[in-house]
Scaffold this motif. Structure first.
Motif, mmCIF file in Angstrom:
data_model
loop_
_atom_site.group_PDB
_atom_site.id
_atom_site.type_symbol
_atom_site.label_atom_id
_atom_site.label_comp_id
_atom_site.label_asym_id
_atom_site.label_seq_id
_atom_site.Cartn_x
_atom_site.Cartn_y
_atom_site.Cartn_z
ATOM 1 N N TRP A 88 -7.087 23.489 -4.192
ATOM 2 C CA TRP A 88 -7.710 24.359 -5.205
ATOM 3 C C TRP A 88 -8.309 23.515 -6.326
ATOM 4 O O TRP A 88 -9.449 23.728 -6.744
ATOM 5 C CB TRP A 88 -6.675 25.328 -5.766
ATOM 6 C CG TRP A 88 -7.218 26.444 -6.606
ATOM 7 C CD1 TRP A 88 -7.491 27.718 -6.196
ATOM 8 C CD2 TRP A 88 -7.550 26.399 -8.009
ATOM 9 N NE1 TRP A 88 -7.980 28.472 -7.248
ATOM 10 C CE2 TRP A 88 -8.030 27.684 -8.374
ATOM 11 C CE3 TRP A 88 -7.498 25.408 -8.982
ATOM 12 C CZ2 TRP A 88 -8.445 27.982 -9.665
ATOM 13 C CZ3 TRP A 88 -7.918 25.701 -10.276
ATOM 14 C CH2 TRP A 88 -8.375 26.985 -10.608
ATOM 15 N N SER A 113 -11.399 21.685 -5.134
ATOM 16 C CA SER A 113 -12.512 22.619 -4.938
ATOM 17 C C SER A 113 -13.149 22.968 -6.277
ATOM 18 O O SER A 113 -14.381 23.042 -6.395
ATOM 19 C CB SER A 113 -12.018 23.895 -4.252
ATOM 20 O OG SER A 113 -11.601 23.645 -2.930
ATOM 21 N N ILE A 149 -15.279 20.035 1.171
ATOM 22 C CA ILE A 149 -13.880 20.451 1.227
ATOM 23 C C ILE A 149 -13.343 20.401 2.651
ATOM 24 O O ILE A 149 -12.146 20.259 2.877
ATOM 25 C CB ILE A 149 -13.713 21.866 0.624
ATOM 26 C CG1 ILE A 149 -12.237 22.132 0.297
ATOM 27 C CG2 ILE A 149 -14.295 22.922 1.539
ATOM 28 C CD1 ILE A 149 -11.645 21.194 -0.733
ATOM 29 N N HIS A 200 -11.071 17.407 3.281
ATOM 30 C CA HIS A 200 -9.904 17.187 2.429
ATOM 31 C C HIS A 200 -8.666 16.893 3.271
ATOM 32 O O HIS A 200 -8.375 17.572 4.256
ATOM 33 C CB HIS A 200 -9.646 18.424 1.563
ATOM 34 C CG HIS A 200 -8.801 18.150 0.364
ATOM 35 N ND1 HIS A 200 -7.448 17.899 0.441
ATOM 36 C CD2 HIS A 200 -9.116 18.082 -0.957
ATOM 37 C CE1 HIS A 200 -6.959 17.701 -0.774
ATOM 38 N NE2 HIS A 200 -7.956 17.801 -1.638
ATOM 39 N N PHE A 230 -14.916 29.689 -4.149
ATOM 40 C CA PHE A 230 -14.538 28.408 -3.553
ATOM 41 C C PHE A 230 -13.214 28.500 -2.792
ATOM 42 O O PHE A 230 -12.964 27.709 -1.889
ATOM 43 C CB PHE A 230 -14.556 27.259 -4.572
ATOM 44 C CG PHE A 230 -13.550 27.293 -5.683
ATOM 45 C CD1 PHE A 230 -12.203 27.062 -5.449
ATOM 46 C CD2 PHE A 230 -13.954 27.481 -6.995
ATOM 47 C CE1 PHE A 230 -11.288 27.038 -6.490
ATOM 48 C CE2 PHE A 230 -13.048 27.449 -8.047
ATOM 49 C CZ PHE A 230 -11.699 27.235 -7.780
ATOM 50 N N ALA A 282 -12.932 27.282 1.084
ATOM 51 C CA ALA A 282 -11.886 26.401 1.588
ATOM 52 C C ALA A 282 -11.127 27.053 2.738
ATOM 53 O O ALA A 282 -10.777 26.387 3.731
ATOM 54 C CB ALA A 282 -10.924 26.040 0.462
#
Length: 264
Positions: free
Chosen positions: A130, A133, A182, A185, A252, A256
């Motif tokens: 989070w 992002s 993302i 990640h 966002f 994600a």
């Protein structure tokens, strides 16, 4: 919501210990006049003052959210350091960085986070995804996790590649700015609690709190940006971007979640 206005100490660099030749920024371990060791980030490195701004904003937002971040300090570098260094490349870097730089407390004995060795629970993974992002942080991948394991806990480091739009200030004010990176990640596959984290984190990052963090940026780091008529406008742009992005965090979060679904 009551909270303490963030404060950063200022230290004076007294000894250049050793370079950390990682990426293009060439940070270094240095000792300061408080006798502590720091990872020193230089204003004269490739990404310049913008990387220091991203480091400061990203690190202090992470701290406000309750994540582990080494103490961040302002670090004064004297002109004398550039005169005594034998390595010409480092000498040039030191000379270009005289004045106010940024440093993070050195976590002695820490080891780089390895996702194959250390399991991160879904709540913490979701919190970090989070955060990244929100910040458009392109640099928390399996190749370069930018996390350390220290005292049986995960610590976040190096947010200098976040807020990458500020290198050109192009389309920065779009509230639903996409962040396709993302998908890379390192913790995305474990981030199964993004919605509950979103509910928890949004109220923390109020306009007042974001403004107090952005106000930490030294005036001299904001000067000379051609995209704005004044440093006040420059500072306000960071506030506006972050406040707007938090207000549209559902965008966002879904981005994600969709990226995670493609992984698993």
């Amino acid at each position: 919501m009551n909270y303490s206005i963030p404060q950063l100490r200022t230290v004076n660099v007294t000894r250049y210990v050793t370079p950390l030749r990682e990426g293009g920024s060439m940070p270094a371990i240095a000792e300061a006049d408080d006798q502590f060791l720091y990872v020193l980030k230089f204003r004269g490195a490739g990404q310049g003052k913008k990387a220091l701004i991203a480091e400061l904003i990203g690190g202090e937002i992470a701290r406000a959210l309750g994540l582990n971040i080494p103490e961040i300090v302002f670090a004064n570098l004297d002109i004398a350091f550039g005169r005594i260094e034998g390595d010409e490349e480092i000498q040039d870097l030191l000379k270009a960085s005289v004045g106010l730089n940024l440093a993070l407390h050195y976590l002695s004995g820490s080891v780089a986070f390895d996702p194959l060795v250390t399991k991160v629970d879904s709540k913490l993974a979701s919190q970090i995804v989070w955060l990244d992002s929100l910040l458009l942080n392109v640099d928390r991948t399996a190749r370069n996790t930018n996390m350390l394991w220290w005292h049986k806990a995960l610590w976040l480091i190096d947010h200098g590649a976040a807020l990458y739009f500020h290198h050109s200030w192009s389309d920065w004010d779009q509230p639903k700015k996409q962040f396709v990176n993302i998908k890379d990640h390192v913790l995305l596959s474990s981030a199964s609690e993004l919605e509950s984290v979103d509910t928890e984190f949004r109220p923390i990052l109020s306009h007042e709190r974001i403004r107090s963090i952005v106000d930490l940026i030294p005036e001299e780091w904001l000067a000379g940006e051609s995209a704005f008529e004044s440093t006040d406008q420059h500072r306000q742009a960071y506030v506006q971007f972050l406040v707007t992005r938090v207000a549209h965090s559902d965008f966002f979060v879904k981005e994600a979640q969709h990226a995670r679904e493609s992984l698993i």
